[in-house]
Design a protein around this motif. Structure first.
Motif, mmCIF file in Angstrom:
data_model
loop_
_atom_site.group_PDB
_atom_site.id
_atom_site.type_symbol
_atom_site.label_atom_id
_atom_site.label_comp_id
_atom_site.label_asym_id
_atom_site.label_seq_id
_atom_site.Cartn_x
_atom_site.Cartn_y
_atom_site.Cartn_z
ATOM 1 N N VAL A 3 1.766 23.541 0.302
ATOM 2 C CA VAL A 3 0.550 22.854 0.721
ATOM 3 C C VAL A 3 0.668 21.435 0.214
ATOM 4 C CG1 VAL A 3 -1.964 22.757 0.593
ATOM 5 C CG2 VAL A 3 -0.810 24.975 0.554
ATOM 6 N N GLU A 4 0.445 20.430 1.073
ATOM 7 C CA GLU A 4 0.598 19.048 0.636
ATOM 8 C C GLU A 4 -0.367 18.131 1.376
ATOM 9 O OE1 GLU A 4 4.743 18.534 1.395
ATOM 10 O OE2 GLU A 4 4.437 17.932 3.470
ATOM 11 N N MET A 49 -4.431 17.901 5.685
ATOM 12 C CA MET A 49 -3.552 18.579 4.736
ATOM 13 C C MET A 49 -2.568 19.474 5.490
ATOM 14 S SD MET A 49 -4.672 21.177 1.672
ATOM 15 C CE MET A 49 -5.216 22.406 2.884
ATOM 16 N N LEU A 50 -1.318 19.466 5.055
ATOM 17 C CA LEU A 50 -0.254 20.191 5.745
ATOM 18 C C LEU A 50 0.156 21.406 4.920
ATOM 19 C CD1 LEU A 50 1.720 20.059 8.203
ATOM 20 C CD2 LEU A 50 3.299 18.844 6.689
ATOM 21 N N SER A 51 0.289 22.549 5.567
ATOM 22 C CA SER A 51 0.729 23.759 4.865
ATOM 23 C C SER A 51 1.589 24.590 5.800
ATOM 24 C CB SER A 51 -0.467 24.581 4.378
ATOM 25 O OG SER A 51 -1.267 25.005 5.456
ATOM 26 N N GLN A 52 2.469 25.373 5.192
ATOM 27 C CA GLN A 52 3.354 26.226 5.987
ATOM 28 C C GLN A 52 3.915 27.328 5.105
ATOM 29 O OE1 GLN A 52 5.939 24.461 8.996
ATOM 30 N NE2 GLN A 52 7.669 25.656 8.230
ATOM 31 N N ALA A 53 4.157 28.488 5.701
ATOM 32 C CA ALA A 53 4.796 29.610 5.017
ATOM 33 C C ALA A 53 5.987 30.079 5.848
ATOM 34 C CB ALA A 53 3.808 30.753 4.809
ATOM 35 N N ASP A 54 7.108 30.328 5.188
ATOM 36 C CA ASP A 54 8.320 30.827 5.836
ATOM 37 C C ASP A 54 8.686 32.177 5.220
ATOM 38 O OD1 ASP A 54 8.397 28.330 7.139
ATOM 39 O OD2 ASP A 54 9.576 27.468 5.500
ATOM 40 N N GLY A 98 0.833 -1.194 0.000
ATOM 41 C CA GLY A 98 0.000 0.000 0.000
ATOM 42 C C GLY A 98 0.866 1.242 0.000
ATOM 43 N N VAL A 99 0.222 2.403 0.142
ATOM 44 C CA VAL A 99 0.984 3.650 0.169
ATOM 45 C C VAL A 99 1.795 3.703 1.457
ATOM 46 C CG1 VAL A 99 -0.498 4.976 -1.366
ATOM 47 C CG2 VAL A 99 -1.068 4.834 1.061
ATOM 48 N N LEU A 100 3.020 4.200 1.349
ATOM 49 C CA LEU A 100 3.952 4.243 2.474
ATOM 50 C C LEU A 100 3.803 5.551 3.249
ATOM 51 C CD1 LEU A 100 6.975 2.726 0.551
ATOM 52 C CD2 LEU A 100 5.646 1.606 2.346
ATOM 53 N N PRO A 101 4.341 5.617 4.463
ATOM 54 C CA PRO A 101 4.148 6.825 5.281
ATOM 55 C C PRO A 101 4.668 8.113 4.641
ATOM 56 C CG PRO A 101 4.896 5.012 6.648
ATOM 57 C CD PRO A 101 4.986 4.534 5.225
ATOM 58 N N THR A 102 5.621 8.012 3.714
ATOM 59 C CA THR A 102 6.151 9.214 3.069
ATOM 60 C C THR A 102 5.340 9.618 1.841
ATOM 61 O OG1 THR A 102 7.736 7.694 2.034
ATOM 62 C CG2 THR A 102 8.532 9.029 3.862
ATOM 63 N N ASP A 103 4.241 8.931 1.576
ATOM 64 C CA ASP A 103 3.410 9.270 0.414
ATOM 65 C C ASP A 103 2.599 10.533 0.697
ATOM 66 O OD1 ASP A 103 2.002 8.411 -2.208
ATOM 67 O OD2 ASP A 103 0.354 8.760 -0.806
ATOM 68 N N ARG A 104 2.740 11.512 -0.158
ATOM 69 C CA ARG A 104 1.915 12.724 -0.123
ATOM 70 C C ARG A 104 1.474 12.983 -1.560
ATOM 71 N NH1 ARG A 104 2.066 15.324 4.791
ATOM 72 N NH2 ARG A 104 3.787 14.784 6.189
ATOM 73 N N THR A 105 0.274 12.633 -1.870
ATOM 74 C CA THR A 105 -0.192 12.593 -3.256
ATOM 75 C C THR A 105 -0.034 13.929 -3.950
ATOM 76 O OG1 THR A 105 -1.813 10.950 -2.542
ATOM 77 C CG2 THR A 105 -2.106 11.901 -4.728
ATOM 78 N N HIS A 106 -0.460 15.006 -3.311
ATOM 79 C CA HIS A 106 -0.428 16.336 -3.932
ATOM 80 C C HIS A 106 0.511 17.241 -3.142
ATOM 81 C CE1 HIS A 106 -3.953 15.164 -6.304
ATOM 82 N NE2 HIS A 106 -4.489 14.727 -5.179
ATOM 83 N N GLN A 107 1.384 17.949 -3.870
ATOM 84 C CA GLN A 107 2.286 18.915 -3.241
ATOM 85 C C GLN A 107 2.344 20.165 -4.114
ATOM 86 O OE1 GLN A 107 6.092 17.372 -1.734
ATOM 87 N NE2 GLN A 107 5.368 15.317 -2.201
ATOM 88 N N LEU A 108 1.999 21.287 -3.542
ATOM 89 C CA LEU A 108 2.023 22.570 -4.236
ATOM 90 C C LEU A 108 2.982 23.487 -3.491
ATOM 91 C CD1 LEU A 108 0.699 24.275 -6.532
ATOM 92 C CD2 LEU A 108 -0.972 25.029 -4.828
ATOM 93 N N LYS A 109 3.980 24.020 -4.204
ATOM 94 C CA LYS A 109 5.011 24.828 -3.564
ATOM 95 C C LYS A 109 5.237 26.112 -4.354
ATOM 96 C CE LYS A 109 7.486 20.726 -1.893
ATOM 97 N NZ LYS A 109 8.778 20.009 -1.859
#
Length: 622
Positions: free
Chosen positions: A483-484, A516-521, A453-464
């Motif tokens: 955003v991922e 969903m995970l997002s962050q701004a620096d 199956g999908v592994l823990p590091t799988d993040r289907t969508h990533q927008l940077k």
């Protein structure tokens, strides 16, 4: 060194040194309440009563010495030739020497107390305890000792061939030999239990780039390569004599638990009655065909990568691109485990191949196989980790004071093997000795089928996106944001009394994903001129500027930490591999009977993004 206009010779060498020592570590035995407590227990003084997880001191483990070194040399030659185009041919020799001199571990014994519990059917008035020791220094706990060197010698040859003004081709091959050292110097221990020849690690690679129009505005490219990993020192530390760990088990006959090792002859003459014989959990495992795959049959860890891309320049400062990447693991190396009558048995091998292609699940009735001999022979799934990603990008180079890069990545990380960084275990850093292959059932789901199956590091969508703006008065501002997709959540339950092996009984991705995970620096800098070419630059870098607190981890194990696994009466190997176990029903029944202590935090968020961090800098330039 320039030999001629066509021949250049290069040389480089380097040394890395990391030396670790600990000071002011508490030199006392450590007592831990493991998965149990003695609160309200009859006969225990109030001063000796504590909750589950209690320890009398934070730690007694220290690095007396851990010196890591790496010395390397590379000599290469580059030759320029013309034949069917222009060639830049480069070849060389690489010599790498890695070494470790380590003395680390518990300064005194570690005692794990199991109040009101039994071991191998025996118990004392207050339960039993485990005392961890080692053979060279019995009054200490688990230690790691050794002085070793690992050598990797490589050769390579490559050609960058410019066929014409549109097409260039890159071809190359690399190989190396490698020895994996034993930390133990005991008689009969092979100083290099594992070694690979250059014939076993031939790694070809090829690539091309083609200018579609000949004006440098549109390009397609691609590459393929085969790669071999080199051994980290974690596996030889544990399996080849570095780590030293012997456990003794005794009935707990006194509530004054801190006195159980007061006898200077302990171990073995400790308080209570010894239960069975001591167990050496780190016996040196170097016997070919028994502990280690037969020499020549063990194959090095190998992966492949394939990529294609297209780039197009829209205008003087803007461009778009698309890139596809495929990565796959061809073969892994792990300490592959099973349970025998006397405990865990490990063979260092390529999982699913050779000695461990099939594993007998149990060999008789014992603490470790209480359901009795089932004579099951399962084909062990080979490690699989396959990544596919397509990235779309837009670039605007710096002009008119600003630049921007934006990307969108659609990807999948799929398989059953989390990799050397052990993402199934929250990033545990123990390469080649992770939990995945410690017991065959861990590779299967509740239906008895291999668990892919999908592994823990799988993040289907990533927008940077990254943007920079330079003001005319010397200030620059940069923003980086992403955003991922959240990572998958896999519920698990530990099985087998005598040890605890996690089983993803509903398969990988059973409980959806984290949010969903997002962050701004944010980065800001300003320069002041102070005369001539001298300048002072002030900067501030703020991570997670909006203080986002999205969950990044979740409790996924049914049992409370240290609680007894799902065992006989509920879990059987035969039923498991036949797909006949209804884990939800079994877990509910085990909870009701008190045989399974549930974690009240199950499927609750347990970790979050780090709070904002600000770094300020001052730089003087001249």
């Amino acid at each position: 060194y320039i030999v001629s206009s066509k021949l250049f010779i290069g040389f480089k060498a380097g040394r890395f040194l990391n030396d670790t020592h600990d000071i002011n570590v508490i030199d006392q035995p450590i007592f831990t309440f493991s998965g149990s407590n003695n609160l309200g227990m009859a006969g225990v003084p109030a001063s000796e009563q504590h909750a589950t997880g209690y320890t009398n001191i934070p730690s007694n483990s220290a690095y007396t010495q851990d010196t890591l070194t790496r010395n390397f040399i590379q000599v290469d030659a580059t030759y320029y030739a013309h034949a069917g185009g222009d060639h830049q041919i480069k070849g060389g020799v690489q010599i790498d020497r890695r070494a470790e001199n380590i003395n680390q571990g518990a300064l005194e014994n570690a005692v794990n107390l199991h109040w009101g519990q039994s071991f191998k059917g025996q118990t004392g008035p207050f339960g039993y305890y485990e005392l961890r020791s080692n053979a060279p220094f019995p009054r200490q706990g688990i230690i790691t000792q050794g002085n070793v060197q690992s050598n990797v010698n490589g050769i390579f040859l490559q050609d960058q061939w410019t066929v014409n003004n549109k097409l260039s081709i890159q071809l190359g091959v690399r190989t190396e030999n490698e020895n994996v050292p034993a930390y133990s110097t005991a008689a009969g221990v092979n100083p290099n239990p594992i070694s690979f020849t250059m014939g076993q690690k031939i790694a070809p690679r090829a690539g091309f780039a083609y200018d579609l129009s000949g004006d440098g505005k549109s390009k397609i490219y691609g590459s393929w390569g085969m790669f071999y990993d080199i051994f980290k020192l974690e596996l030889p530390q544990g399996s080849f004599g570095g780590q030293k760990w012997i456990s003794y088990y005794y009935t707990l006959v006194t509530p004054n638990f801190e006195t159980v090792r007061d006898n200077t002859a302990c171990p073995p003459a400790c308080s209570g009655t010894q239960i069975g014989s001591s167990i050496d959990f780190r016996a040196v495992s170097t016997t070919p065909g028994l502990d280690v795959e037969v020499p020549g049959q063990l194959k090095p860890m190998r992966s492949q990568e394939l990529s294609f891309g297209f780039e197009h320049q829209l205008g003087p400062v803007t461009a778009v691109s698309v890139r596809y990447v495929h990565k796959q693991l061809d073969r892994g190396i792990e300490d592959v485990g099973d349970l025998g009558p006397n405990g865990e048995v490990y063979i260092i091998a390529n999982p699913g191949e050779g000695l461990v292609q099939k594993f007998d699940i149990s060999t008789g009735t014992s603490l470790y196989a209480p359901q009795g001999a089932t004579n099951l022979t399962q084909t062990l799934p080979k490690p699989k980790r396959q990544y596919d990603g397509a990235e779309f990008a837009f670039d605007k180079r710096l002009s008119n004071h600003w630049s921007f890069r934006g990307t969108y990545l659609l990807s999948r990380d799929y398989g059953n093997y989390p990799g050397l960084s052990e993402s199934d275990e929250n990033g545990r850093s123990d390469p080649n000795v992770g939990r995945s292959y410690d017991y065959p059932a861990e590779l299967f789901s509740g239906n008895g089928q291999p668990n892919y199956g999908v592994l823990p590091t799988d993040r289907t969508h990533q927008l940077k996106g990254q943007a920079i703006y330079q003001f005319g008065f010397g200030t620059s501002v940069g923003v980086s944001a992403y955003v991922e997709s959240g990572s998958p959540v896999n519920r698990q339950v530990a099985v087998i009394v005598g040890d605890a092996y996690p089983v993803y009984y509903n398969g990988r991705g059973s409980d959806g994903r984290l949010p969903m995970l997002s962050q701004a620096d944010l980065y800001v800098q300003h320069e002041f001129k102070i005369g001539g070419n001298r300048r002072i630059q002030l900067s501030a870098n703020v991570l997670n500027v909006f203080n986002q607190r999205t969950a990044i981890n979740r409790i996924d194990t049914v049992q409370r930490a240290g609680a007894i696994p799902l065992g006989p009466g509920f879990y059987t190997e035969a039923g498991f591999y036949a797909g006949q176990l209804n884990f939800d029903q079994l877990i509910a029944a085990a909870k009701a009977s008190g045989d399974l202590i549930a974690d009240p935090r199950f499927l609750m968020d347990s970790a979050y993004q780090a709070p904002p961090v600000a770094r300020f800098g001052v730089k003087f330039m001249f």
